[in-house]
Design an enzyme around this catalytic site. Structure first.
Site, PDB file in Angstrom:
ATOM      1  N   ASN A  98       0.852  -1.189   0.000  1.00  0.00           N
ATOM      2  CA  ASN A  98       0.000   0.000   0.000  1.00  0.00           C
ATOM      3  C   ASN A  98       0.890   1.242   0.000  1.00  0.00           C
ATOM      4  O   ASN A  98       1.369   1.677   1.056  1.00  0.00           O
ATOM      5  CB  ASN A  98      -0.923  -0.012   1.219  1.00  0.00           C
ATOM      6  CG  ASN A  98      -1.900   1.148   1.215  1.00  0.00           C
ATOM      7  OD1 ASN A  98      -1.843   2.031   0.347  1.00  0.00           O
ATOM      8  ND2 ASN A  98      -2.805   1.165   2.173  1.00  0.00           N
ATOM      9  N   ASN A 121       4.193   3.382 -15.190  1.00  0.00           N
ATOM     10  CA  ASN A 121       3.428   4.077 -16.233  1.00  0.00           C
ATOM     11  C   ASN A 121       2.095   4.556 -15.692  1.00  0.00           C
ATOM     12  O   ASN A 121       1.058   4.442 -16.341  1.00  0.00           O
ATOM     13  CB  ASN A 121       3.243   3.193 -17.476  1.00  0.00           C
ATOM     14  CG  ASN A 121       2.325   2.002 -17.249  1.00  0.00           C
ATOM     15  OD1 ASN A 121       2.310   1.413 -16.166  1.00  0.00           O
ATOM     16  ND2 ASN A 121       1.556   1.616 -18.261  1.00  0.00           N
ATOM     17  N   PHE A 122       2.122   5.114 -14.466  1.00  0.00           N
ATOM     18  CA  PHE A 122       0.925   5.715 -13.878  1.00  0.00           C
ATOM     19  C   PHE A 122       0.511   6.948 -14.675  1.00  0.00           C
ATOM     20  O   PHE A 122       1.233   7.429 -15.545  1.00  0.00           O
ATOM     21  CB  PHE A 122       1.186   6.123 -12.430  1.00  0.00           C
ATOM     22  CG  PHE A 122       1.393   4.972 -11.472  1.00  0.00           C
ATOM     23  CD1 PHE A 122       0.795   3.740 -11.687  1.00  0.00           C
ATOM     24  CD2 PHE A 122       2.181   5.135 -10.343  1.00  0.00           C
ATOM     25  CE1 PHE A 122       0.980   2.692 -10.796  1.00  0.00           C
ATOM     26  CE2 PHE A 122       2.378   4.094  -9.447  1.00  0.00           C
ATOM     27  CZ  PHE A 122       1.774   2.870  -9.679  1.00  0.00           C
ATOM     28  N   ARG A 129       3.362  12.286  -6.676  1.00  0.00           N
ATOM     29  CA  ARG A 129       2.501  12.493  -5.513  1.00  0.00           C
ATOM     30  C   ARG A 129       2.706  11.402  -4.465  1.00  0.00           C
ATOM     31  O   ARG A 129       2.505  11.642  -3.266  1.00  0.00           O
ATOM     32  CB  ARG A 129       1.034  12.546  -5.945  1.00  0.00           C
ATOM     33  CG  ARG A 129       0.670  13.805  -6.721  1.00  0.00           C
ATOM     34  CD  ARG A 129      -0.829  13.962  -6.883  1.00  0.00           C
ATOM     35  NE  ARG A 129      -1.411  12.931  -7.724  1.00  0.00           N
ATOM     36  CZ  ARG A 129      -1.499  13.008  -9.058  1.00  0.00           C
ATOM     37  NH1 ARG A 129      -1.002  14.073  -9.696  1.00  0.00           N
ATOM     38  NH2 ARG A 129      -2.054  12.043  -9.757  1.00  0.00           N
ATOM     39  N   ALA A 163      -3.695   8.992 -21.900  1.00  0.00           N
ATOM     40  CA  ALA A 163      -3.627   8.354 -23.216  1.00  0.00           C
ATOM     41  C   ALA A 163      -3.735   6.842 -23.089  1.00  0.00           C
ATOM     42  O   ALA A 163      -3.093   6.237 -22.233  1.00  0.00           O
ATOM     43  CB  ALA A 163      -2.322   8.703 -23.924  1.00  0.00           C
ATOM     44  N   ASP A 194       0.876   1.053 -27.392  1.00  0.00           N
ATOM     45  CA  ASP A 194       1.159   0.435 -26.093  1.00  0.00           C
ATOM     46  C   ASP A 194       2.350  -0.514 -26.163  1.00  0.00           C
ATOM     47  O   ASP A 194       3.346  -0.346 -25.462  1.00  0.00           O
ATOM     48  CB  ASP A 194      -0.073  -0.333 -25.603  1.00  0.00           C
ATOM     49  CG  ASP A 194      -1.024   0.534 -24.790  1.00  0.00           C
ATOM     50  OD1 ASP A 194      -0.550   1.499 -24.171  1.00  0.00           O
ATOM     51  OD2 ASP A 194      -2.226   0.242 -24.768  1.00  0.00           O
ATOM     52  N   GLY A 258       5.478   4.298 -56.061  1.00  0.00           N
ATOM     53  CA  GLY A 258       4.644   3.542 -56.960  1.00  0.00           C
ATOM     54  C   GLY A 258       5.066   2.095 -57.127  1.00  0.00           C
ATOM     55  O   GLY A 258       6.193   1.816 -57.518  1.00  0.00           O
TER      56      GLY A 258
END
Length: 428
Positions: A98, A121-122, A129, A163, A194, A258
């Site tokens: 936690n 990858n938060f 934070r 995203a 991803d 082409g």
């Protein structure tokens, strides 16, 4: 300290003989490298699964009780980890912690001190934070490789935007070049943003680990999904450079220059994927000449409409009609075989079921079957890079917290009483 960390302190400089060279074939490529995995959904887990398949010890750190969001978000059976999660988290270990509790953060700091790599990858700003920015983590472990995957560059105008794969594909130009010329932009079926970002990140981590053996220093790795998609579009940017205009949507035609044929052709059977894709080079006539021999149309060798790649591209609808008239008489595998053996680039359009059941791909390890503790035998894509000196058997994705006792007990020396107390307090 992990074995990877020991290697960075005592390992040889580049170009010298490694003392463990004699045992190299007995070890996986990344044996001794410890990765702390704070990733979720697809981009990050692709990166850490790649490292795990290369032999790294990947410790997936998840929230107690619920785990990573991908475990249950798309499950087909209530109470079971999703197939999505199983496919992206093989060969990893799972612990719960936690990170919103002070005691949990203290445990995590101890884990960081034992790691070679940390990856997350938060959402933008989330890791900061929690108190685990690069600067904060570097204070704990100066030699750590700290990797982040975000949707957009952190210093750019969209830094705080969320995203997912399709969003990043739109941002990176993929949608703009996918679809018919007169149609709307279409999302490609593959998740190139991803998975592409995850693989780009793994490349950066591998390079940083190599560099650390020389410098002894860690560093930050940063990958933006938008950038990864742009990198997959290099040929589209070549087309832009040729024309001076934005690369267009060209359906199945070549986007760069082409050439014809460059199309899927209908085959016998009439099913949704009963097609064969055929592409001939723009660098000459040899593929085209071989194709005409296979389909019995050597009479077209001197037809002015088809005598050069540029002429064929200008008359591609006629080319397509001629080839389709022949392919409709054969099933897609026969078309692929006849063209392939004649030296003409072509492939049947294989669907996911055909691929996963292919005996050769099973034997090669492109698809592997693992034994999951709750789902039983589970078949999934394996590791696509084959190495003569590094083989890591595939193992199933871990259950939530399956490795708590081992990691916290053996690595951090926590007693069973301490583990029980932490579990009771919802710290792990």
């Amino acid at each position: 300290m992990s074995l990877g960390a020991e290697a960075r302190d005592t390992g040889p400089a580049v170009g010298t003989e490694a003392p463990e060279r004699a045992q190299a074939t007995k070890r996986a490529a990344l044996s001794g490298v410890r990765v702390v995995d704070l990733t979720q959904f697809e981009a990050g887990p692709v990166c850490t699964e790649t490292l795990a398949w290369l032999g790294a010890e990947v410790i997936k750190v998840e929230a107690p009780g619920r785990g990573e969001q991908g475990r249950k978000a798309t499950t087909d059976a209530a109470g079971l980890d999703s197939n999505f999660f199983l496919i992206l988290n093989a060969n990893k270990r799972s612990i719960t912690c936690n990170l919103k509790s002070e005691e949990g953060r203290a445990l995590f700091r101890r884990l960081i001190a034992e790691a070679d790599v940390l990856i997350e990858n938060f959402a933008p700003g989330a890791i900061e934070r929690l108190g685990f920015s690069y600067d904060a983590v570097k204070e704990i472990n100066p030699a750590i490789i700290y990797a982040q995957i975000k949707g957009f560059a952190p210093e750019g105008p969209y830094a705080n935007y969320l995203a997912f794969d399709a969003v990043a594909q739109a941002a990176g130009g993929s949608l703009s070049i996918t679809g018919e010329a007169d149609g709307r932009p279409i999302k490609p079926g593959l998740n190139v943003a991803d998975t592409g970002a995850g693989l780009h990140c793994a490349i950066g981590i591998l390079a940083a680990l190599y560099q650390r053996r020389v410098t002894g220093e860690g560093q930050r790795i940063e990958v933006a999904m938008q950038d990864a998609v742009i990198n997959f579009g290099r040929i589209a940017f070549a087309a832009q450079a040729n024309s001076g205009k934005a690369a267009p949507r060209t359906g199945n035609q070549s986007i760069l220059a082409g050439t014809s044929p460059s199309e899927v052709y209908p085959c016998k059977g009439g099913g949704p994927n009963d097609y064969c894709y055929v592409y001939t080079t723009r660098a000459g006539n040899h593929h085209w000449d071989r194709l005409l021999a296979v389909i019995g149309r050597e009479d077209l060798l001197t037809d002015a409409r088809f005598t050069t790649p540029k002429n064929r591209q200008a008359n591609y609808r006629e080319v397509d009609a001629i080839i389709a008239e022949w392919t409709r008489r054969h099933d897609k595998r026969t078309v692929m075989t006849l063209f392939g053996e004649a030296g003409i680039p072509a492939s049947a359009v294989f669907d996911t079921m055909e691929l996963s059941r292919d005996p050769h791909l099973r034997a090669r390890g492109t698809f592997v079957t693992v034994d999951h503790p709750e789902r039983g035998a589970f078949t999934m894509p394996g590791f696509m890079v084959k190495m003569s000196g590094s083989q890591v058997p595939a193992t199933a994705a871990p259950l939530l917290g399956a490795d708590n006792a081992d990691v916290y007990g053996a690595l951090l020396d926590l007693s069973q009483d301490e583990l029980d107390r932490l579990k009771q307090a919802d710290v792990i």
